[in-house]
Design a protein around this motif. Structure first.
Motif, short mmCIF file in Angstrom:
data_model
loop_
_atom_site.label_atom_id
_atom_site.label_comp_id
_atom_site.label_asym_id
_atom_site.label_seq_id
_atom_site.Cartn_x
_atom_site.Cartn_y
_atom_site.Cartn_z
N UNK A 1 9.44 0.21 2.98
CA UNK A 1 8.33 0.37 2.06
C UNK A 1 7.65 1.71 2.00
N UNK A 2 8.14 2.71 2.74
CA UNK A 2 7.54 4.04 2.63
C UNK A 2 7.85 4.62 1.26
N UNK A 3 6.88 5.35 0.71
CA UNK A 3 7.05 5.93 -0.62
C UNK A 3 7.50 7.39 -0.56
N UNK B 1 0.86 -1.18 0.00
CA UNK B 1 0.00 0.00 0.00
C UNK B 1 0.90 1.23 0.00
N UNK B 2 0.58 2.26 -0.77
CA UNK B 2 1.38 3.48 -0.76
C UNK B 2 1.39 4.12 0.62
N UNK C 1 0.44 15.25 -2.31
CA UNK C 1 1.25 14.04 -2.25
C UNK C 1 0.37 12.78 -2.22
N UNK C 2 -0.75 12.85 -1.51
CA UNK C 2 -1.67 11.71 -1.48
C UNK C 2 -2.21 11.42 -2.88
N UNK C 3 -2.62 12.48 -3.58
CA UNK C 3 -3.10 12.30 -4.96
C UNK C 3 -2.00 11.71 -5.85
N UNK C 4 -0.77 12.19 -5.67
CA UNK C 4 0.34 11.69 -6.49
C UNK C 4 0.60 10.21 -6.21
N UNK C 5 0.53 9.79 -4.95
CA UNK C 5 0.72 8.38 -4.61
C UNK C 5 -0.36 7.51 -5.25
#
Length: 228
Positions: A96-98, A75-76, A113-117
C-alpha cells in the motif's frame, strides 16, 4: 480547509525532528512515532492524512506498519528508505505504499511529494461524471466510481496508486506515454526525478494483471497494449 495532519515515523531522532519541523513550517499538523507498534497506535489515534514512514524500524518494520495501517483505513504513504533494492520497493508498493524517497533526500522534494499525495487523495474523492463511470481493458473492467477492478467475477486488489495508474492508461489505450507525463499526471510531480517509481508500479501492475498488458516503449515510457 482544516489543517492537514502528517504522521512522521523514523527511529533516527535527528531525521524525525528535522522532517517534522519542516512540515510544520509548511503549515501541517505533525505527530511523530519512532517504532512500528507506536506508529500503528498513533495512526489509529490521530487519523493522519499522510504517513511519512521509514522502512527500517524497531518493533516491526515500516512494511508491516504500512500493511496494518492500510488494512484498517487507507492513507497515503510516503516511504523513506536507505536501501535501493527494487525487491524492497515492490514489497512496499504491494502493501500500500504510494511513493518512495531514498535517503539522503531533499526536504524540498519531500514536501512536494507530501503535497502531491494529498492532491491525489483529494482527487480520488471527487465525484466522477456519470457518463464516465467505468473503463474496459480487454476482459478487465475498471470502475471509476467505486475504484474497483474486476476480471469477470473476480476482483483484483490494487493499491491507490496502481488503480490511478491503470485508470490513466485505460483512458488512453495504445498511446505511448512518457514516464515524465505519468509522473506529472498520476503522481502530480513537477519534476522528472522519479522514473524508478513509475517502473516499479508498472511491474506491480503486470504481476497482477498480466505481463503483456502494458508494453514498454523504449526511449519513451509505456503503452496499454489492448486489441483494437
Amino acid at each position: 480547509m482544516s489543517q492537514r495532519r502528517v504522521l512522521v515515523v523514523d527511529d533516527e531522532a535527528t531525521i524525525c525532528e528535522a522532517v517534522a519541523a519542516r512540515l510544520r513550517a509548511e503549515g501541517f499538523d505533525v505527530v511523530t512515532a519512532s517504532d512500528g507498534p507506536s506508529a500503528v497506535a498513533e495512526c489509529a489515534a490521530s487519523s493522519p492524512d499522510v504517513l511519512v514512514l521509514d522502512v527500517m524500524l524497531p518493533g516491526f518494520d515500516g512494511l508491516e506498519v504500512c500493511r496494518r495501517v492500510q488494512a484498517s483505513r487507507p492513507v497515503p504513504v510516503l516511504m523513506l528508505t536507505a536501501r535501493a533494492d527494487e525487491t524492497d520497493m515492490l514489497i512496499g508498493l504491494g502493501v500500500g505504499a504510494d511513493d518512495y524517497l531514498s535517503k539522503p533526500f531533499s526536504m524540498r522534494v519531500l514536501v512536494a511529494r507530501v503535497h502531491a499525495l494529498l492532491r491525489r487523495a483529494d482527487r480520488a474523492q471527487e465525484t466522477v461524471p456519470a457518463e464516465r463511470d467505468g473503463l474496459s481493458v480487454g476482459d478487465i473492467e475498471v470502475d471509476l466510481v467505486e475504484r474497483r477492478v474486476r476480471r469477470g467475477a473476480d476482483e483484483i486488489h490494487l493499491t491507490r496508486t496502481e488503480f490511478d495508474l491503470l485508470a490513466y492508461f485505460a483512458s488512453r489505450p495504445r498511446a505511448a506515454i512518457a514516464r515524465e507525463s505519468l509522473l506529472a499526471e498520476v503522481w502530480g510531480w513537477g519534476d522528472g526525478a522519479g522514473s524508478r517509481t513509475v517502473d516499479s508500479h508498472v511491474k506491480a501492475l503486470r504481476r497482477k494483471l498480466g505481463g503483456d498488458l502494458i508494453r514498454t516503449v523504449h526511449g519513451v515510457g509505456y503503452a496499454l497494449d489492448v486489441q483494437r
